[in-house]
Design an enzyme around this catalytic site. Sequence first.
Site, PDB file in Angstrom:
ATOM      1  N   THR A 126      11.839 -13.956 119.996  1.00  0.00           N
ATOM      2  CA  THR A 126      10.937 -13.884 118.838  1.00  0.00           C
ATOM      3  C   THR A 126      11.216 -15.103 117.966  1.00  0.00           C
ATOM      4  O   THR A 126      10.657 -16.159 118.184  1.00  0.00           O
ATOM      5  CB  THR A 126      11.090 -12.560 118.061  1.00  0.00           C
ATOM      6  OG1 THR A 126      12.470 -12.353 117.744  1.00  0.00           O
ATOM      7  CG2 THR A 126      10.566 -11.395 118.874  1.00  0.00           C
ATOM      8  N   LYS A 151      18.725 -11.465 123.403  1.00  0.00           N
ATOM      9  CA  LYS A 151      17.742 -11.914 122.434  1.00  0.00           C
ATOM     10  C   LYS A 151      18.256 -11.538 121.057  1.00  0.00           C
ATOM     11  O   LYS A 151      18.660 -10.399 120.825  1.00  0.00           O
ATOM     12  CB  LYS A 151      16.383 -11.262 122.708  1.00  0.00           C
ATOM     13  CG  LYS A 151      15.331 -11.519 121.624  1.00  0.00           C
ATOM     14  CD  LYS A 151      15.272 -10.430 120.600  1.00  0.00           C
ATOM     15  CE  LYS A 151      14.442 -10.893 119.407  1.00  0.00           C
ATOM     16  NZ  LYS A 151      14.586  -9.979 118.247  1.00  0.00           N
ATOM     17  N   THR A 190      23.293  -5.281 117.717  1.00  0.00           N
ATOM     18  CA  THR A 190      22.196  -5.734 116.870  1.00  0.00           C
ATOM     19  C   THR A 190      21.244  -6.733 117.524  1.00  0.00           C
ATOM     20  O   THR A 190      21.055  -7.833 117.026  1.00  0.00           O
ATOM     21  CB  THR A 190      22.800  -6.363 115.622  1.00  0.00           C
ATOM     22  OG1 THR A 190      23.845  -7.249 116.059  1.00  0.00           O
ATOM     23  CG2 THR A 190      23.424  -5.324 114.750  1.00  0.00           C
ATOM     24  N   GLU A 213      19.057 -17.295 112.205  1.00  0.00           N
ATOM     25  CA  GLU A 213      17.887 -17.940 111.593  1.00  0.00           C
ATOM     26  C   GLU A 213      18.309 -18.948 110.523  1.00  0.00           C
ATOM     27  O   GLU A 213      18.905 -18.584 109.503  1.00  0.00           O
ATOM     28  CB  GLU A 213      16.965 -16.883 111.004  1.00  0.00           C
ATOM     29  CG  GLU A 213      16.285 -16.067 112.090  1.00  0.00           C
ATOM     30  CD  GLU A 213      15.481 -14.890 111.579  1.00  0.00           C
ATOM     31  OE1 GLU A 213      14.638 -14.387 112.344  1.00  0.00           O
ATOM     32  OE2 GLU A 213      15.692 -14.469 110.425  1.00  0.00           O
ATOM     33  N   ASN A 219      11.566 -16.020 107.474  1.00  0.00           N
ATOM     34  CA  ASN A 219      11.279 -14.619 107.200  1.00  0.00           C
ATOM     35  C   ASN A 219      10.107 -14.439 106.220  1.00  0.00           C
ATOM     36  O   ASN A 219       9.425 -13.413 106.261  1.00  0.00           O
ATOM     37  CB  ASN A 219      12.528 -13.918 106.684  1.00  0.00           C
ATOM     38  CG  ASN A 219      13.501 -13.653 107.825  1.00  0.00           C
ATOM     39  OD1 ASN A 219      13.306 -12.731 108.599  1.00  0.00           O
ATOM     40  ND2 ASN A 219      14.505 -14.490 107.947  1.00  0.00           N
ATOM     41  N   SER A 270       2.805 -14.008 109.596  1.00  0.00           N
ATOM     42  CA  SER A 270       1.552 -14.788 109.509  1.00  0.00           C
ATOM     43  C   SER A 270       1.342 -15.634 110.758  1.00  0.00           C
ATOM     44  O   SER A 270       2.208 -15.727 111.596  1.00  0.00           O
ATOM     45  CB  SER A 270       1.587 -15.679 108.286  1.00  0.00           C
ATOM     46  OG  SER A 270       2.670 -16.560 108.338  1.00  0.00           O
TER      47      SER A 270
END
Length: 463
Positions: free
Chosen positions: A214, A240, A251, A335, A458, A463
């Site tokens: 993702t 992932k 997690t 991230e 995030n 979007s």
Amino acid sequence: MAKTDWKAEAKELKKRLRKLKSAVTGTVSDVAGDVREEVAEVAGKIGAKLKSAKPVSPLAPKDGFPALPVIKGVEFSAAGAGIKYADRKDVMLIRLAPGTAMAGVFTRSSTRSACVRDCQDKLAIKAPAGVGAAILVNSGNSNAFTGKLGDKAVAAVTGSVASALQLPPARVFSSSTGVIGEPLPHDKITAIVPDLVAGLREDGIEMAAQAMMTTDTFPKGAAATVEGDGGTIHIAGIAKGSGMIAPDMATMLVYIFTDAKISPTILQRMLSRNVDATFNSITVDSDTSTSDTLLLAATGQSEAAPVKGAVAKAFETALQAVMQDLALQVIRDGEGATKLVEIQVTGAASDEDAGKVAFSIANSPLVKTALAGEDPNWGRIVAAIGKSGAEADRDRLSIRFGDILVAKNGWRNPTYVEEDGAACFKQQEILIRVDLGLGKAARTVWTCDLTSRYIEINADYRS
């Protein structure tokens, strides 16, 4: 010679000119409209490409995805269903040979997804002897908090795979990752099941790892081998995970495969014993996912004898190494991360206290932003220790950056030089050591820094 009516001629010419002008204007307008539409379409495609072109984490393995061994009895395929992403594979299928033993650990979230609950129920059922299994994973939609629709979606996709592979539905496991709270468009997945089945192959593990990404910036894989009695035992795993990473089982999504001959009971014991020191010892942002799943499959197709004795110990050590490698790759892909941070807590009064202090430091936004800014602000570590709820004594604890003693005896170390701490924080990999001076309990956890890129990812996620 006839007299020309110049007024009438001029009037007619004006009329024809107006018609011509109108025709030209209309044509130009139509062309301009077509051009605008084409430009908008191209711009949209370029924008989508730019948006999807995520920079790879600076902490990613330099050699890329590793060469993983083929595990006999395991096949992979991937295809695009268009669940959220355009022009990419977002569903992967794994077929496991008859006789495969399965084990798993899952999120303890009270809002866990329909897939997780389904997997837990199926693993609790004793599998018929000699029956195979399958795993189906989609990205782009987590199928979490979707009520009865979520349960129906799981039944639809697992039932479709069961029918196509001639397996009992109870032996088809599924996982979904992505946006929470939106119904899974399961019809898009069932429509490509024939393509997935047709594409199954032994060497497709990297493709499978890519299909479940993702916000990940690189696919994650790890492997190990063990010399068994009569042959080599292989282990290979993929994971992932990038955001919504905090310990509460595993997690992320993780799938590990081995050709070892081992019973489901022993396999489950080994997995459960090693999850706390690996996947439950990492945190990116202190948020636990609704979809955390780790499935471990043993096909039993190695030439080695069944795992027992010294081989069992070696196998468990190798399994733990694969789990640890995958867990740290998730942190490396946190991230927006630019730093991999190891936090070692020793001298705690209890194991629970050691964990409280380690995670209080690892999850502190103040500590994590100091790491991002390469500011060795050790006072923030002191504050994190104090708020952890663990037993601590100001005058007995010490703090180190690597081998640099920063603070001890309730005060800054007199020989500590700020420049040394700053040099430590400029490294991509940072070690923070805290000794509480109260006992023998210890805990090590891993985290990353918190950068503005995390907010960008995030804030723009849906979007």
